[in-house]
Design a protein around this motif. Structure first.
Motif, PDB file in Angstrom:
ATOM      1  N   ASP A  35      12.944   0.800  -0.751  1.00 51.79           N
ATOM      2  CA  ASP A  35      14.147   1.852  -0.532  1.00 51.79           C
ATOM      3  C   ASP A  35      14.880   1.961  -1.868  1.00 51.79           C
ATOM      4  OD1 ASP A  35      13.536   2.582   2.179  1.00 51.79           O
ATOM      5  OD2 ASP A  35      14.838   0.582   2.783  1.00 51.79           O
ATOM      6  N   SER A  36      15.113   0.914  -2.571  1.00 47.68           N
ATOM      7  CA  SER A  36      15.763   0.904  -3.791  1.00 47.68           C
ATOM      8  C   SER A  36      15.180   1.783  -4.968  1.00 47.68           C
ATOM      9  CB  SER A  36      15.984  -0.647  -4.224  1.00 47.68           C
ATOM     10  OG  SER A  36      16.549  -0.820  -5.603  1.00 47.68           O
ATOM     11  N   ILE A  37      13.667   1.582  -4.820  1.00 49.95           N
ATOM     12  CA  ILE A  37      13.194   2.469  -6.018  1.00 49.95           C
ATOM     13  C   ILE A  37      13.252   3.879  -5.496  1.00 49.95           C
ATOM     14  CG2 ILE A  37      10.743   3.074  -6.971  1.00 49.95           C
ATOM     15  CD1 ILE A  37      10.179   0.118  -6.694  1.00 49.95           C
ATOM     16  N   SER A  38      13.118   4.056  -4.200  1.00 54.55           N
ATOM     17  CA  SER A  38      13.397   5.711  -3.823  1.00 54.55           C
ATOM     18  C   SER A  38      14.474   6.266  -4.109  1.00 54.55           C
ATOM     19  CB  SER A  38      13.015   5.773  -2.283  1.00 54.55           C
ATOM     20  OG  SER A  38      11.751   5.171  -1.773  1.00 54.55           O
ATOM     21  N   ASN A  39      15.823   5.322  -3.927  1.00 52.58           N
ATOM     22  CA  ASN A  39      17.125   5.677  -4.207  1.00 52.58           C
ATOM     23  C   ASN A  39      17.265   5.966  -5.651  1.00 52.58           C
ATOM     24  OD1 ASN A  39      17.197   5.866  -1.392  1.00 52.58           O
ATOM     25  ND2 ASN A  39      18.175   3.817  -1.179  1.00 52.58           N
ATOM     26  N   VAL A  40      16.959   5.141  -6.324  1.00 50.15           N
ATOM     27  CA  VAL A  40      17.301   4.938  -7.784  1.00 50.15           C
ATOM     28  C   VAL A  40      16.542   5.586  -8.910  1.00 50.15           C
ATOM     29  CG1 VAL A  40      17.891   3.294  -9.562  1.00 50.15           C
ATOM     30  CG2 VAL A  40      18.462   2.748  -7.272  1.00 50.15           C
ATOM     31  N   SER A  41      15.359   5.666  -8.745  1.00 51.94           N
ATOM     32  CA  SER A  41      14.292   6.007  -9.731  1.00 51.94           C
ATOM     33  C   SER A  41      14.104   7.502  -9.980  1.00 51.94           C
ATOM     34  CB  SER A  41      12.841   5.386  -9.366  1.00 51.94           C
ATOM     35  OG  SER A  41      12.428   5.948  -8.508  1.00 51.94           O
ATOM     36  N   GLY A  42      14.403   8.185  -8.807  1.00 49.62           N
ATOM     37  CA  GLY A  42      14.241   9.555  -8.815  1.00 49.62           C
ATOM     38  C   GLY A  42      12.711  10.187  -8.775  1.00 49.62           C
ATOM     39  N   ASN A  43      11.825   8.924  -8.401  1.00 55.48           N
ATOM     40  CA  ASN A  43      10.285   9.521  -8.458  1.00 55.48           C
ATOM     41  C   ASN A  43      10.213   9.896  -7.026  1.00 55.48           C
ATOM     42  OD1 ASN A  43       7.357   9.187  -8.038  1.00 55.48           O
ATOM     43  ND2 ASN A  43       7.546   7.407  -9.565  1.00 55.48           N
ATOM     44  N   GLU A  44       9.883  11.279  -7.166  1.00 54.34           N
ATOM     45  CA  GLU A  44       9.803  12.014  -5.877  1.00 54.34           C
ATOM     46  C   GLU A  44       8.528  11.646  -5.044  1.00 54.34           C
ATOM     47  OE1 GLU A  44       9.801  16.537  -4.140  1.00 54.34           O
ATOM     48  OE2 GLU A  44      10.222  16.288  -6.245  1.00 54.34           O
ATOM     49  N   LEU A  45       7.556  11.461  -5.866  1.00 51.65           N
ATOM     50  CA  LEU A  45       6.041  11.084  -5.029  1.00 51.65           C
ATOM     51  C   LEU A  45       6.224   9.916  -4.585  1.00 51.65           C
ATOM     52  CD1 LEU A  45       3.482  12.583  -7.826  1.00 51.65           C
ATOM     53  CD2 LEU A  45       4.153  13.458  -5.419  1.00 51.65           C
ATOM     54  N   PHE A  46       6.817   8.942  -5.323  1.00 51.15           N
ATOM     55  CA  PHE A  46       6.918   7.624  -4.751  1.00 51.15           C
ATOM     56  C   PHE A  46       7.791   7.616  -3.493  1.00 51.15           C
ATOM     57  CE2 PHE A  46       9.084   3.618  -4.038  1.00 51.15           C
ATOM     58  CZ  PHE A  46       8.102   2.510  -4.279  1.00 51.15           C
ATOM     59  N   SER A  47       9.019   8.293  -3.401  1.00 43.97           N
ATOM     60  CA  SER A  47       9.627   8.422  -2.213  1.00 43.97           C
ATOM     61  C   SER A  47       9.048   8.951  -1.285  1.00 43.97           C
ATOM     62  CB  SER A  47      11.095   9.297  -2.742  1.00 43.97           C
ATOM     63  OG  SER A  47      11.797   8.627  -3.760  1.00 43.97           O
ATOM     64  N   LYS A  48       8.169  10.060  -1.454  1.00 42.64           N
ATOM     65  CA  LYS A  48       7.545  10.810  -0.240  1.00 42.64           C
ATOM     66  C   LYS A  48       6.567   9.599   0.354  1.00 42.64           C
ATOM     67  CE  LYS A  48       7.869  15.709  -1.213  1.00 42.64           C
ATOM     68  NZ  LYS A  48       7.345  16.806  -1.438  1.00 42.64           N
ATOM     69  N   ALA A  49       5.751   9.103  -0.557  1.00 42.70           N
ATOM     70  CA  ALA A  49       4.687   8.232  -0.063  1.00 42.70           C
ATOM     71  C   ALA A  49       5.349   7.042   0.801  1.00 42.70           C
ATOM     72  CB  ALA A  49       3.818   7.543  -1.332  1.00 42.70           C
ATOM     73  N   PHE A  50       6.424   6.467   0.372  1.00 38.35           N
ATOM     74  CA  PHE A  50       7.105   5.327   0.928  1.00 38.35           C
ATOM     75  C   PHE A  50       7.691   5.977   2.379  1.00 38.35           C
ATOM     76  CE2 PHE A  50      10.031   1.701   1.533  1.00 38.35           C
ATOM     77  CZ  PHE A  50       9.229   0.887   1.507  1.00 38.35           C
ATOM     78  N   SER A  51       8.224   6.901   2.325  1.00 37.27           N
ATOM     79  CA  SER A  51       8.873   7.374   3.575  1.00 37.27           C
ATOM     80  C   SER A  51       7.587   7.782   4.801  1.00 37.27           C
ATOM     81  CB  SER A  51       9.453   9.107   3.268  1.00 37.27           C
ATOM     82  OG  SER A  51       9.877   9.420   4.462  1.00 37.27           O
ATOM     83  N   PHE A  52       6.615   8.299   4.210  1.00 35.31           N
ATOM     84  CA  PHE A  52       5.628   8.579   5.159  1.00 35.31           C
ATOM     85  C   PHE A  52       5.041   7.291   5.621  1.00 35.31           C
ATOM     86  CE2 PHE A  52       4.869  12.853   2.961  1.00 35.31           C
ATOM     87  CZ  PHE A  52       5.145  13.421   4.039  1.00 35.31           C
TER      88      PHE A  52
END
Length: 573
Positions: A35-52
């Motif tokens: 969650d921290s990486i998704s909120n801070v890094s701005g890496n959209e692909l990472f955020s989508k993968a972790f959300s799924f």
């Protein structure tokens, strides 16, 4: 007969018993970091993968984590992406890929998670020594306060590994530990674990200890509501009695097993039909009430207009015109409902025709197979019993496939089949469908090959596409002889469409029958003529592909083979 005891019961009981526990306290660090990486890094692909991953949408998680790994340079990001990709691969049954991904996780904070997953993967890959090694290492890393659900899963899988190694004392030890953690009110878990322990004894030929446990599981299942457990425990008893050469009793258990299997299907259909009838009755009653209310309103307007003078007459005429328009609108709505009900009735009549026409022959054949089996047992023709039983099982599976097609087509015709077109990677969907038919192809000595492009994304409903692929692959295997070939490949056909191609070297289709199949694309329910041999499976495929805005193309030549191409819209189309 006694020498085959181990294989038959063991495979039946344990083939689907791998336990998987996902939501535990051990994941706190992983969720916090992700969650921290998704909120801070701005890496959209990472955020989508972790959300799924958190939503347990493992197909999408697998695809997006693969893309994210190609674009990240941070070790912490790579550890999390490799772990969630490994978990997604486990859920998709891609165990070699899961092993490769999880072994790349290097962070010590995730070690207990990776050790448990490695034990799970090696168990699926039948490397039981490594599975035992990693589960024991997980036990060493985990404190005594770990949740019982996680312990039960690990003890169960350790027991499975030792059973496969034929180390039955160790298997008994872990199954007993699992049983000690199960609450008595958890009847389903008690039944499954008793069957596990019974198999440990049974495979050591300790029938005196095993058979009472099988019987206890059977008796508990009979008083329990889970039909699948009733079915499994009854089949175990049938195998036990067969190995004891108590054939009459074994047949009684097999008959009960068949009844439970039928009950599962009948239960679902009865609930569905009852709910449909209830909804129809409520709708009809509401329609009658609405019409009566409308009539009362009109009468009230007429009475008031007579009391009011000439000035009120103009108001009355205005209201009358308004209600007349409303009535016409309602009449059009009622006419539309009537037409829809006519389609529903025709669909019902057609389904009854399918069930009565297409089920009569296999049911009668199964009846004759059972009569033949009874006669062979009576005459002690034991060599012929296996062939007769296999024929009956094959007929049953074919009948089950027909019923699934009837159910799916009925739901689609009544707009009750869940349909949601989304963007999906095509390769995992095709891989999963092909995987389900690999054993059948191997049994018929048919070469089943794939050539799938990894980058294709299509916009389609995943579940309806699975139904189409199952039907087409089943037909290809059914009409391809031994030593034949079936090739499945995917490719970009154009900017608008991508293609799934299924090519076999089977018997082929005559020009006359091929013309009828191609005619299914524009066939409606009121034009179906069952005497012309229209197949429900192909009708279902045409209907679902058309609903996905795709195309189904068929080319075939007798004694050469058949090529079927499914064209699906690209995600960007």
């Amino acid at each position: 007969m006694e020498g085959n005891k181990f294989f038959y019961i063991f495979i039946f009981v344990f083939s689907t018993c791998f336990s998987q526990v996902e939501k535990t306290n051990d994941l706190y660090d992983l969720y916090k970091d992700g969650d921290s990486i998704s909120n801070v890094s701005g890496n959209e692909l990472f955020s989508k993968a972790f959300s799924f991953y958190k939503k347990k949408k493992y197909d999408s998680c697998y695809a997006f984590s693969s893309k994210a790994l190609l674009n990240t340079t941070y070790l912490e990001h790579e550890d999390i992406l490799n772990y969630i990709q490994g978990v997604s691969a486990i859920e998709k049954g891609l165990y070699k890929k899961a092993l490769k991904s999880i072994l790349l996780v290097k962070s010590p904070k995730y070690e207990s998670l990776t050790q448990q997953k490695l034990g799970r993967v090696y168990l699926s890959l039948k490397d039981y020594d490594k599975s035992i090694f990693h589960y024991n290492k997980w036990i060493q890393l985990t404190d005594s306060s770990s949740v019982d659900k996680l312990k039960k899963a690990s003890f169960h899988n350790l027991g499975l590994s030792y059973v496969h190694k034929k180390e039955y004392k160790k298997a008994k030890e872990y199954f007993t530990k699992e049983l000690s953690l199960i609450e008595q009110k958890d009847t389903a878990a008690v039944i499954r674990t008793k069957m596990d322990l019974a198999n440990v004894y049974y495979n050591q030929y300790l029938d005196d200890e095993a058979i009472p446990l099988f019987k206890e599981a059977y008796d508990l299942a009979k008083s329990f509501s889970d039909l699948e457990l009733k079915q499994n425990s009854t089949r175990n008893m049938a195998v036990v009695e067969k190995n004891r050469k108590n054939y009459q009793k074994s047949i009684e258990y097999y008959t009960e097993y068949g009844n439970w299997k039928d009950s599962i299907w009948n239960r679902d259909k009865i609930w569905e039909l009852t709910e449909k009838d209830k909804q129809l009755a409520v709708a009809q009653k509401q329609q009658e009430i609405a019409l009566q209310d409308e009539q009362l309103k009109r009468q009230a307007v007429v009475q008031k207009s007579l009391v009011i003078g000439a000035s009120g007459l103009l108001v009355f005429l205005g209201f009358l015109g308004y209600f007349y328009r409303e009535l016409r609108s309602k009449n059009r709505f009622i006419t539309q409902q009537k037409e829809e009900l006519n389609v529903v009735n025709k669909t019902k009549d057609y389904l009854f025709s399918v069930v009565s026409h297409d089920l009569r022959s296999p049911i009668n054949t199964i009846k004759r197979q059972h009569e033949k089996l009874k006669r062979q047992l009576k005459n002690k023709e034991y060599d012929a019993v296996s062939e007769t039983t296999n024929n009956a099982i094959a007929l049953t599976e074919s009948t089950s496939h027909l019923l699934n097609n009837v159910l799916h087509w009925s739901l689609e015709q009544n707009n009750q089949l869940s349909f949601k077109a989304e963007e999906y990677p095509l390769k995992p969907l095709v891989e999963q469908a092909v995987y389900n038919f690999e054993e059948i192809a191997e049994a018929k000595n048919i070469a089943l090959t794939t050539k799938l492009e990894a980058t294709i994304l299509v916009k389609a409903d995943k579940e309806s596409l699975k139904i189409v692929l199952r039907n087409l692959l089943d037909n290809a295997l059914k009409y391809t002889g031994e030593n034949g070939e079936i090739a499945i490949k995917t490719y970009n056909d154009s900017e608008e469409f991508s293609t799934i191609e299924i090519k076999d070297t089977g018997f082929g289709i005559s020009e006359e029958k091929l013309a009828k199949i191609k005619g299914l694309e524009d066939l409606s329910i009121d034009k179906i003529n069952r005497s012309e041999g229209v197949g429900l499976g192909m009708l279902l495929c045409q209907t679902l592909i058309k609903k996905n805005n795709g195309k189904l193309l068929i080319d075939s030549e007798l004694e050469v083979g058949t090529t079927i191409r499914i064209l699906l819209p690209n995600a960007s189309a």
